[in-house]
Design an enzyme around this catalytic site. Structure first.
Site, PDB file in Angstrom:
ATOM      1  N   HIS A 150      -3.944  24.966  46.327  1.00 41.84           N
ATOM      2  CA  HIS A 150      -1.938  25.778  46.856  1.00 41.84           C
ATOM      3  C   HIS A 150      -1.931  23.948  46.072  1.00 41.84           C
ATOM      4  O   HIS A 150      -1.411  23.394  47.184  1.00 41.84           O
ATOM      5  CB  HIS A 150      -2.046  25.954  47.819  1.00 41.84           C
ATOM      6  CG  HIS A 150      -1.619  26.336  48.297  1.00 41.84           C
ATOM      7  ND1 HIS A 150      -1.226  27.946  49.068  1.00 41.84           N
ATOM      8  CD2 HIS A 150      -0.050  26.583  47.793  1.00 41.84           C
ATOM      9  CE1 HIS A 150       0.403  28.100  48.964  1.00 41.84           C
ATOM     10  NE2 HIS A 150       0.664  27.723  48.719  1.00 41.84           N
ATOM     11  N   HIS A 191       2.268  23.276  44.195  1.00 39.27           N
ATOM     12  CA  HIS A 191       3.435  23.490  43.691  1.00 39.27           C
ATOM     13  C   HIS A 191       3.165  21.972  43.393  1.00 39.27           C
ATOM     14  O   HIS A 191       4.093  21.387  43.966  1.00 39.27           O
ATOM     15  CB  HIS A 191       4.607  24.014  44.557  1.00 39.27           C
ATOM     16  CG  HIS A 191       4.079  25.245  45.457  1.00 39.27           C
ATOM     17  ND1 HIS A 191       4.581  26.736  44.529  1.00 39.27           N
ATOM     18  CD2 HIS A 191       3.546  25.713  46.756  1.00 39.27           C
ATOM     19  CE1 HIS A 191       4.567  27.471  45.503  1.00 39.27           C
ATOM     20  NE2 HIS A 191       3.249  26.814  46.636  1.00 39.27           N
ATOM     21  N   HIS A 198       1.231  34.193  47.417  1.00 44.49           N
ATOM     22  CA  HIS A 198       1.578  34.112  48.971  1.00 44.49           C
ATOM     23  C   HIS A 198       1.661  34.910  50.434  1.00 44.49           C
ATOM     24  O   HIS A 198       2.771  35.449  49.596  1.00 44.49           O
ATOM     25  CB  HIS A 198       3.143  32.732  48.729  1.00 44.49           C
ATOM     26  CG  HIS A 198       2.981  31.874  48.284  1.00 44.49           C
ATOM     27  ND1 HIS A 198       2.274  30.805  47.546  1.00 44.49           N
ATOM     28  CD2 HIS A 198       3.821  30.995  48.725  1.00 44.49           C
ATOM     29  CE1 HIS A 198       2.229  30.408  47.208  1.00 44.49           C
ATOM     30  NE2 HIS A 198       3.203  30.055  48.034  1.00 44.49           N
ATOM     31  N   GLU A 232       2.682  34.013  55.445  1.00 47.55           N
ATOM     32  CA  GLU A 232       2.743  32.449  56.246  1.00 47.55           C
ATOM     33  C   GLU A 232       3.315  33.033  57.257  1.00 47.55           C
ATOM     34  O   GLU A 232       3.505  32.590  58.340  1.00 47.55           O
ATOM     35  CB  GLU A 232       2.954  31.651  54.987  1.00 47.55           C
ATOM     36  CG  GLU A 232       3.281  30.654  55.448  1.00 47.55           C
ATOM     37  CD  GLU A 232       4.391  29.600  54.450  1.00 47.55           C
ATOM     38  OE1 GLU A 232       4.494  28.340  54.665  1.00 47.55           O
ATOM     39  OE2 GLU A 232       5.315  30.346  53.170  1.00 47.55           O
ATOM     40  N   ASP A 277       0.084  22.171  49.144  1.00 45.77           N
ATOM     41  CA  ASP A 277       1.320  23.263  49.220  1.00 45.77           C
ATOM     42  C   ASP A 277       2.417  21.889  48.269  1.00 45.77           C
ATOM     43  O   ASP A 277       2.357  22.035  47.576  1.00 45.77           O
ATOM     44  CB  ASP A 277       2.092  23.337  50.289  1.00 45.77           C
ATOM     45  CG  ASP A 277       2.702  24.367  50.451  1.00 45.77           C
ATOM     46  OD1 ASP A 277       2.996  25.437  49.218  1.00 45.77           O
ATOM     47  OD2 ASP A 277       3.377  25.275  51.876  1.00 45.77           O
ATOM     48  N   ASP A 278       3.882  21.471  49.478  1.00 49.65           N
ATOM     49  CA  ASP A 278       4.232  20.704  48.659  1.00 49.65           C
ATOM     50  C   ASP A 278       5.162  19.185  49.334  1.00 49.65           C
ATOM     51  O   ASP A 278       4.855  18.767  50.466  1.00 49.65           O
ATOM     52  CB  ASP A 278       5.705  20.927  48.724  1.00 49.65           C
ATOM     53  CG  ASP A 278       5.735  22.473  48.361  1.00 49.65           C
ATOM     54  OD1 ASP A 278       5.592  22.681  46.884  1.00 49.65           O
ATOM     55  OD2 ASP A 278       5.677  23.524  49.301  1.00 49.65           O
TER      56      ASP A 278
END
Length: 380
Positions: free
Chosen positions: A19, A21, A239, A242, A320-321
């Site tokens: 996961h 990005h 996704h 969340e 994630d980011d």
């Protein structure tokens, strides 16, 4: 085992990231380097507010600009531009209190990506981090619509990222896969157009996904475009759960028929859903630092990861980011370990879950299982 030793264990164990990005790995220094190469400014633009909530957001952004010394340009209609003049200013702007504030700065960075070399450099920088943190396999998301809407050809995006992934395999031995993720705040028609545009490049993709602001955009909205991917034997992920309710996870399972659920934190609110996820051995890609930063959990010691493991859920840990949320995969493992007191066996299990939940071949999975087991045994 002492805290220091378990941190060393985390840093040394071979890992898989599911996961991530790629646009979310854009560090401020690299944003400015690429912006300068393309002779672009790094800026946030907000149109004239249409309601009190948007007015408040503009006032808050304006104050942040003043606080960090960024240039603030105010329009007569209430619109604003915040122009960042250095990587240091941009780094200070990487602090935000909600999803929309995060997306504002996220798209400001994304806008400087113009050429195949830009996407190559962005991806290679991430792979260098992977190499430093003992990530041996990664499956990364990219947001095609965030680029094509700016006039950047899909071919430019995919070729730049793919070339870096190929070079990363040669240089670092990191295997990888690329997942094309649809922006859920856009229409399904837009996603279908993107799917058709991507047909010449399907050999470079392992899957399609669904991301961006979750509330008000249920997975069922994208039923048809996901069916197209499945009919082409492309893996599908989404996704869900969340910020969205457990119902969104049910829809991801039963309407989109996903192979993996990204996030899934709110599954714990529905016992029947937990039982279904356990029965299906469905992988959940959990992102602890992201969850904390976006207030999915208010305190890291309240993170549900340990509960998920105890319930038999196939939880995993990812970043994630990472440029925006405070750390890459090791920092996520370390933060949640320290907050929840995870044991070495918990970490081992999380890593094995990620291998099992990946889209590698069974042969690749077996080889990584062997490597991770050997590491685990060696530090007993």
């Amino acid at each position: 085992m002492t805290t220091t030793n378990i941190i060393d264990y985390i840093r040394g164990i071979p890992k898989v990231e599911l996961h991530l990005h790629i646009e979310g790995s854009f560090e401020p220094e690299r944003v400015f380097k690429i912006a300068q190469r393309n002779q672009l400014t790094v800026k946030i633009e907000k149109p004239a507010p249409q309601n009190s909530e948007e007015t408040t957001a503009i006032q808050k952004l304006s104050q942040k600009a003043r606080d960090i010394g960024a240039e603030l340009i105010q329009g007569d209609d209430g619109s604003i531009q915040v122009v960042f003049e250095s990587a240091e200013q941009l780094s200070q702007a990487y602090h935000f209190d909600n999803l929309q504030e995060f997306l504002d700065i996220y798209y400001a960075g994304m806008n400087v990506l113009q050429s195949e070399q830009d996407f190559y450099d962005l991806t290679m920088a991430y792979l260098e981090r992977c190499h430093a943190q003992n990530v041996l396999h990664t499956e990364i998301f990219f947001d095609p619509q965030g680029h094509t809407c700016r006039g950047i050809a899909l071919e430019t995006v995919i070729n730049g990222i793919s070339r870096a992934l190929d070079d990363g395999k040669q240089k670092f031995g990191i295997s990888s896969g690329l997942i094309m993720s649809y922006l859920r705040h856009l229409s399904e028609e837009d996603a279908i157009n993107t799917w058709h545009e991507a047909q010449p490049y399907l050999d470079k993709l392992i899957g399609v996904g669904l991301d961006s602001a979750e509330l008000g955009h249920p997975p069922s909205k994208f039923k048809n475009v996901f069916a197209m991917a499945r009919s082409a034997n492309i893996k599908v992920v989404a996704h869900a759960g969340e910020e969205g309710p457990p119902e969104y996870i049910w829809q991801a399972l039963d309407v989109l028929k996903v192979d993996r659920v990204d996030h899934g934190n709110r599954s714990l609110e529905d016992d029947a859903l937990v039982n279904r996820l356990v029965s299906d051995e469905m992988t959940l890609t959990i992102c602890p630092l992201s969850n904390n930063k976006l207030q999915v959990v208010t305190e890291m010691n309240a993170h549900p990861l340990k509960i998920m493991l105890n319930l038999g859920l196939k939880a995993t840990v990812h970043s994630d980011d990472p440029a925006y949320f405070g750390g890459y995969i090791n920092e996520n493992f370390e933060a949640v370990q320290q907050a929840l007191g995870l044991s070495r066996n918990d970490i081992y299990r999380l890593v094995l879950n990620a291998i099992d939940g990946s889209f590698m071949t069974e042969k690749q999975k077996m080889a990584l299982h062997t490597k991770v087991a050997a590491y685990h045994k060696a530090v007993l």
